[in-house]
Every structure is written in structure tokens, then in C-alpha cells.
Design a protein around this motif. Sequence first.
Motif, PDB file in Angstrom:
ATOM      1  N   GLU A  11       0.843  -1.204   0.000  1.00  0.00           N
ATOM      2  CA  GLU A  11       0.000   0.000   0.000  1.00  0.00           C
ATOM      3  C   GLU A  11       0.878   1.254   0.000  1.00  0.00           C
ATOM      4  O   GLU A  11       1.877   1.316   0.717  1.00  0.00           O
ATOM      5  N   SER A  55      -9.984  12.276  -1.804  1.00  0.00           N
ATOM      6  CA  SER A  55      -9.403  11.452  -0.748  1.00  0.00           C
ATOM      7  C   SER A  55      -7.884  11.630  -0.707  1.00  0.00           C
ATOM      8  O   SER A  55      -7.217  11.631  -1.746  1.00  0.00           O
ATOM      9  N   LYS A  97      -5.015   9.735   1.707  1.00  0.00           N
ATOM     10  CA  LYS A  97      -4.792   8.776   2.776  1.00  0.00           C
ATOM     11  C   LYS A  97      -3.311   8.625   3.076  1.00  0.00           C
ATOM     12  O   LYS A  97      -2.500   8.412   2.173  1.00  0.00           O
ATOM     13  N   TYR A  98      -2.977   8.722   4.371  1.00  0.00           N
ATOM     14  CA  TYR A  98      -1.622   8.439   4.845  1.00  0.00           C
ATOM     15  C   TYR A  98      -1.654   7.088   5.553  1.00  0.00           C
ATOM     16  O   TYR A  98      -2.331   6.929   6.566  1.00  0.00           O
ATOM     17  N   ARG A  99      -0.983   6.108   4.965  1.00  0.00           N
ATOM     18  CA  ARG A  99      -0.965   4.732   5.481  1.00  0.00           C
ATOM     19  C   ARG A  99      -2.384   4.261   5.838  1.00  0.00           C
ATOM     20  O   ARG A  99      -2.622   3.667   6.896  1.00  0.00           O
ATOM     21  N   GLY A 100      -3.319   4.579   4.945  1.00  0.00           N
ATOM     22  CA  GLY A 100      -4.699   4.120   5.101  1.00  0.00           C
ATOM     23  C   GLY A 100      -5.599   5.038   5.888  1.00  0.00           C
ATOM     24  O   GLY A 100      -6.819   4.861   5.898  1.00  0.00           O
ATOM     25  N   ASP A 101      -5.044   6.051   6.578  1.00  0.00           N
ATOM     26  CA  ASP A 101      -5.842   6.986   7.365  1.00  0.00           C
ATOM     27  C   ASP A 101      -6.258   8.176   6.507  1.00  0.00           C
ATOM     28  O   ASP A 101      -5.405   8.844   5.905  1.00  0.00           O
ATOM     29  N   GLU A 102      -7.557   8.459   6.449  1.00  0.00           N
ATOM     30  CA  GLU A 102      -8.072   9.564   5.657  1.00  0.00           C
ATOM     31  C   GLU A 102      -7.750  10.908   6.326  1.00  0.00           C
ATOM     32  O   GLU A 102      -8.011  11.097   7.519  1.00  0.00           O
TER      33      GLU A 102
END
Length: 544
Positions: free
Chosen positions: A3, A68, A70-75
Amino acid sequence: MAEPVLAVRNLHVRFRTGDGILHAVKGIDIDVNAGETVAIVGESGSGKSQTMMSVMGLLASNGWAEGSVKYRGDELVGLSPDKLNRYRGSKLTMIFQEPMTSLDPLYKIGDQLALPLTTHGGLSKAKARERAIELLELVRIPDPARRIDSYPHEMSGGQRQRVMIAMALANSPDVLIADEPTTALDVTVQAKILELLADLQKRLGMSIVFITHDLGIVRRFADRTYVMKRGEVVESGKTADIFATPKHPYTQMLIDAEPTGRKEPAPANAPMVLEAKDVQVVFGLKKGFLGKTGHVLRAVDGVSLSVRAGETVGVVGESGSGKSTLGRAILRLQTASGMVRFEDRNLMPLDRAGMRPLRRHLQLVFQDPFGSLSPRMTSGEIVTEGLLVHEPSISRKERDRRAAQAFEEVRLDPAWRNRFPHEFSGGQRQRIAIARAMILHPKLVVLDEPTSALDRSVQKEIVELLRDLQKAHGLAYVFISHDLAVVRALSDEIMVMKSGKVVERGTAEQIFERPKEDYTRDLIAAAFLTQRDNAEAKGQSLAS
């Protein structure tokens, strides 16, 4: 596939302006993987800086982002400032384009460096100070133990930018966003900073997003590149592939852009506009509790120059060489000794009131345009501000007409004169600063890094514009820059400064073709390394 550390999807950025809604970024996608360098390139106004400002949640109050991030999956889009601060300064950091507007003028450099270390790193004040000195040494600030107690105005533009880089690196971030981080740096320091960033990236596994208009840097530094035009990504891919076989005509234009040609020499009988002899600027550096002078810094040490109508004298040298201080001294904006004569008048005995009638003839374009443009005034009001002082009798309608004309001269849409400075890109703001100086039809203009914030294609336009204005009005220029390609394209004579002294001077041809000093040769070698790299790349591509 792993990711991405940073994933941007369908990002839109809009601003409310006096002319309606400005759609600055139009549904772009960008990925940044762990440990890689991603470059975002494009001309001024392409939306590259606003893209990353939206990632950091730092858009101006009249702007907003949709989509969107996202940083390492965090919005991140839609988070409150408090929640964003869990990421900003530790996980995500940013080096801004204009360091003087990012550093608080009321606080010492050391205090500002210590803030992210105490806030995000949890260090004590004493440990933070120790770390701040290490960071200043890391980014090549001379005598860091002493300079940590300096204020921003006591440092050169390049030194201030290095302080910003040190601040961004303080907590070893996961993603470093660098918005034109080498714009204010001379070529030799630029190379060192790039080496430094590459070394830190390798050591820390840090990802870097590099926003720039300098494609030479991109080619040597970036793994992948996104090319933006008018808010859209028109081409993306591996950097080597984009340079070897660019697919979009816009990308090809950016690669080929470079200031070209040489200015016409001034007439042999052109009148002398300015003559300076043995100019000296001395600063007493304070030390100790009682503020006693520790030692003396000779920022400008016995420099002489002369400029005729239609002539350009280029002044080059590394950051801290004294070239900007010299420019302010000959305009009587800096206390100095020696002789400075404008036409038939000795300026040195004149006080502030005596200088005021001459100010319209002696103009300065500053290095940091955002710092010199009032955020409370429209760009049209900024450009015509000098007319209120020097031509108070003209009507508001006439001022507006001349503002529109000045905008056209610097290749800006006249309709934009109702916008505020923050609604422009860095390059556009610099053109507003040039228009503000030119609207008074001065006789001498000191241009202090006027193209440093501009992409190459716009630099070509500005060089041509300055040549045209000079030819039409017989303007005399003192052109201060670390960009030797631009200096060569504009200058009749070039002065090379180091540590406050002129170490070499001569015509543009003499300096570039037959330099005498090792220092001059080092500057030229660093400046044209990119050109040699590009030539070699083209040769290899043709050979294959």
C-alpha cells in the motif's frame, strides 16, 4: 503490491475569488511509496503546490479540498486541525517555497527549530537546543552554535531556506514534502542540499515529494514524476522514461525550456546612471548578556561598480556572499560607507526626506515576493501603490488603467488585478512584484533573484520582458542571482562575489568562457552540471 504511504485519489481543490470559483486542482491521482522520491512538476499556476497544501490541510481560508488523501490508510481530508496535528510535524512535514514568510521574525532561529522537537519529539529545552545545533550543522549553516541565536532577518535567503529544511527534518518524518526547497539556494549549496536529502532518505527510509520547476533536479533526484498543467496530471511515470521519451507536448516543452540568447550591448555613449566606489557594509555582531559587540562582519568589503543606461551588471555568488546587501546599499536602503552617485547626485549625504523624490527612479524587486506583497491589498492596489506616492494627482481610473497595462507587460491577465496575493502561485506573485517596480518607469532597477521562484518557461518570458523594457526605456539593471543561465542571458558585465569582496569581474563571455578564479569555475561547473547531464542523456538515447 504494498500500500502507498500516501495515496491521493480524485482530488479537487477550489478557491472562492472575486472573479468566482477558481478550480485549481481537477481530480488528480498520486501515489507515494515507501522510501521513494516523487516529483510533481509544472509551470506556475499548474496546481502542484496547492495539491500538497491540501494534503497538509494548509489551504487558504477561501479554499477547500474534495476527494481522498490517505496516509498509510488513514483519511486526512476533512480532519480537524487538532487531529491533523497528529500527523503534521512528525509523520508529514513540509518545506515551504518562501522561507521568510514561514519563519517568525520575532523569534530566534533556535527557538523556532526547538518547537517541533519539544512538541512532537518530547525533548526538553536543553536537549532540543543541542539537537537544533546539530540540525543547523547538518544543513551546512556556518558556526551553528552562534547562528542558532540569530533572527531570520540576520540570515541570507539561502540560509533561511536551509533553516526551513532543518526544521522539517527535525523529527525524522515519514513523508517530506519539499515545495521548491532549493529555489533560494545558490548552485553549489543546492547540490549539497540534494545530496543531504538523498542521504537522509536512504538512512531513514523517508519518502520525499519534490515540487519543483527545475527539471534538471528532477532528472537526477526523482524515481517517478507527475507532470501537471492547469490543475491536471498530463503525464506520469518513471522519471527516466519521461525524460527519454516524453509523450505529451507540454512535457517536451518543459524539458526544452531554458533562457537563451544574449542582450544587445548598451550604446557606447550611454549616460552613466549609477556609480559606486569602495562601498562597505559592516555589522557589529552582539555577544553576551550586556549586548557588547563580539566581532565585526564585513558583509560588503570595498566593492565598486558602475551602470550605464541600457546596461546590466550581473552580481553572482553563493548565499551570504554579500550580493543582496550590496544591492540594498547602493539604493540607500542599508547603512553603508563609500560613494554612491545617481546621475549627477551623491546619494550618501542625503537623509530619508532627501531620498524620497529619487525613489521612483531607484526601484528594487525583492527575492521573496510573498513577503513583500501586502495580504490585505488586491494585486492591482499593490502594483499601483507607488503611484499614490509619486503621482498623487492622477485619478483612480487612470491608476487602474495603468495597473492593467502593467499586468499585460508581465504576462498576467489584467482581470486578475482584483485577486489577492495568496490566490497566485509563487511565480505569478514574482511577476506582480516586477510590475510594481516597472509601473513607475524607473531609471535603475536592482533585481534581487527576480526569477528564483519562476519555472524555466516563465523565466524565458521574464528575461525577454526585461530585455524589451530595458531597450524601450534605457533602463539600467543590477541583476543579483545565483542562476547563472539567467545572468548570462541578461548581463553585459558580471561581478563574482565571495565573502563580501569581488573576486572576479568581466564581460559575460569572459566569465563563462575564460574564468580566472577557481571559485568562479566551481560556480559554473555546478550550474551547468544539469545541462551536461541532459546532453549526455539525449546522446545515450540517440545512440540506443
